[in-house]
Design an enzyme around this catalytic site. Sequence first.
Site, PDB file in Angstrom:
ATOM      1  N   CYS A 114     -20.355  -1.232 -33.391  1.00  0.00           N
ATOM      2  CA  CYS A 114     -21.284  -1.463 -32.290  1.00  0.00           C
ATOM      3  C   CYS A 114     -20.588  -1.916 -31.021  1.00  0.00           C
ATOM      4  O   CYS A 114     -21.114  -1.729 -29.918  1.00  0.00           O
ATOM      5  CB  CYS A 114     -22.337  -2.490 -32.706  1.00  0.00           C
ATOM      6  SG  CYS A 114     -23.302  -1.984 -34.142  1.00  0.00           S
ATOM      7  N   HIS A 259     -26.020  -4.188 -26.364  1.00  0.00           N
ATOM      8  CA  HIS A 259     -26.039  -3.237 -27.474  1.00  0.00           C
ATOM      9  C   HIS A 259     -27.404  -3.279 -28.133  1.00  0.00           C
ATOM     10  O   HIS A 259     -27.970  -4.357 -28.362  1.00  0.00           O
ATOM     11  CB  HIS A 259     -24.950  -3.591 -28.483  1.00  0.00           C
ATOM     12  CG  HIS A 259     -25.162  -2.978 -29.824  1.00  0.00           C
ATOM     13  ND1 HIS A 259     -25.284  -1.616 -29.996  1.00  0.00           N
ATOM     14  CD2 HIS A 259     -25.307  -3.534 -31.060  1.00  0.00           C
ATOM     15  CE1 HIS A 259     -25.485  -1.356 -31.279  1.00  0.00           C
ATOM     16  NE2 HIS A 259     -25.506  -2.496 -31.941  1.00  0.00           N
ATOM     17  N   ASN A 289     -30.849   1.895 -33.435  1.00  0.00           N
ATOM     18  CA  ASN A 289     -29.474   1.448 -33.202  1.00  0.00           C
ATOM     19  C   ASN A 289     -28.537   2.637 -33.349  1.00  0.00           C
ATOM     20  O   ASN A 289     -28.325   3.135 -34.452  1.00  0.00           O
ATOM     21  CB  ASN A 289     -29.133   0.348 -34.214  1.00  0.00           C
ATOM     22  CG  ASN A 289     -27.711  -0.183 -34.057  1.00  0.00           C
ATOM     23  OD1 ASN A 289     -26.884   0.392 -33.366  1.00  0.00           O
ATOM     24  ND2 ASN A 289     -27.425  -1.290 -34.722  1.00  0.00           N
TER      25      ASN A 289
END
Length: 332
Positions: A114, A259, A289
Amino acid sequence: MQYSKIVGIGHHVPERVVTNDELSTMMDTNNEWIIERTGIEERRWIDPAKDTVANMAAKASRMAFERAGVTAEDIDFIVFATITSDYYFPGSGVLLQRELGLESIPAMDIKNACSGFIYALSTADQFIRTGMYKNVLVIGAEIQSTALDLTTRGRGTAVIFGDGAGAAVLQPSDELGILSTHLHSDGRFAEELYVKDPGSSRPHEERQPEQILDTSGFKVYMNGNLVFKHAVVRFMEVINEALTANNMSKEDIDLLIPHQANLRISNYIQQKMQLGDDKVYNNIMRYGNTTAGSIPIAMSEAFDEGKIKPGDTVCMAAFGSGFTWASALLKW
């Protein structure tokens, strides 16, 4: 002093929209359960017959080229962030190079989950500041839908992840651009968010396809509560680190792009920093995500919507597997 500057941004997401209601036909879950825990309403999944990490990245790159006023032939370095490369090896950087019709230029792969896009951005920034490269293509792209456990056993992660790609073109600039980047990691927590296989550290007989009966090692394992507790702390630390390094305060931020891990994390950070809704950009509701792809996709959409303007101070921050966390502060 020479800076590196983002001169073009682009993104691409697959056509297939997967709603929470559709997931509820695959596992014991429902729309309300998913929204309450993640904020996600839908996500995009690829068509395996036509989509790859590399060709999604190429589509995002071409959008970035158009906005930057460059062509693929101008690019002299590729930095590709992904944990879901099309092959176990080689990495997707060289596959993107091939998709763009380029030869000989270097392509580097970054595997920081990430945090990957900010790690890649920081790497490109350093190469430009030293004068080694002039037009650097930075990518964050993932395909995660094909590796999810689409059963009730895997719902804790299956409902979260989506597919997509984002791209940025960086060039040298005498004006302000990327002000600073800040990178961190703590490997003590590596197994709290990871995919174990196909790893190289098991005996030979355990790694052969014909011997693998338990495939759970190929699925994402996440200690969700622990990840959340660390994420909210590290997000705040690394954002404040960027502000302090540049003698700025939270009032100087025109747009924070976190993020897109979980809307609850983003909302917590927003509340702690006392930022208005117009100061924080979230699109996890639509895409889930997308790991390394989440920040560049969000940045590209924010640009499309006029929420990033010349002269704006933009802060990006990420936390993910490793654990790794990072931030970048820039003038648009």
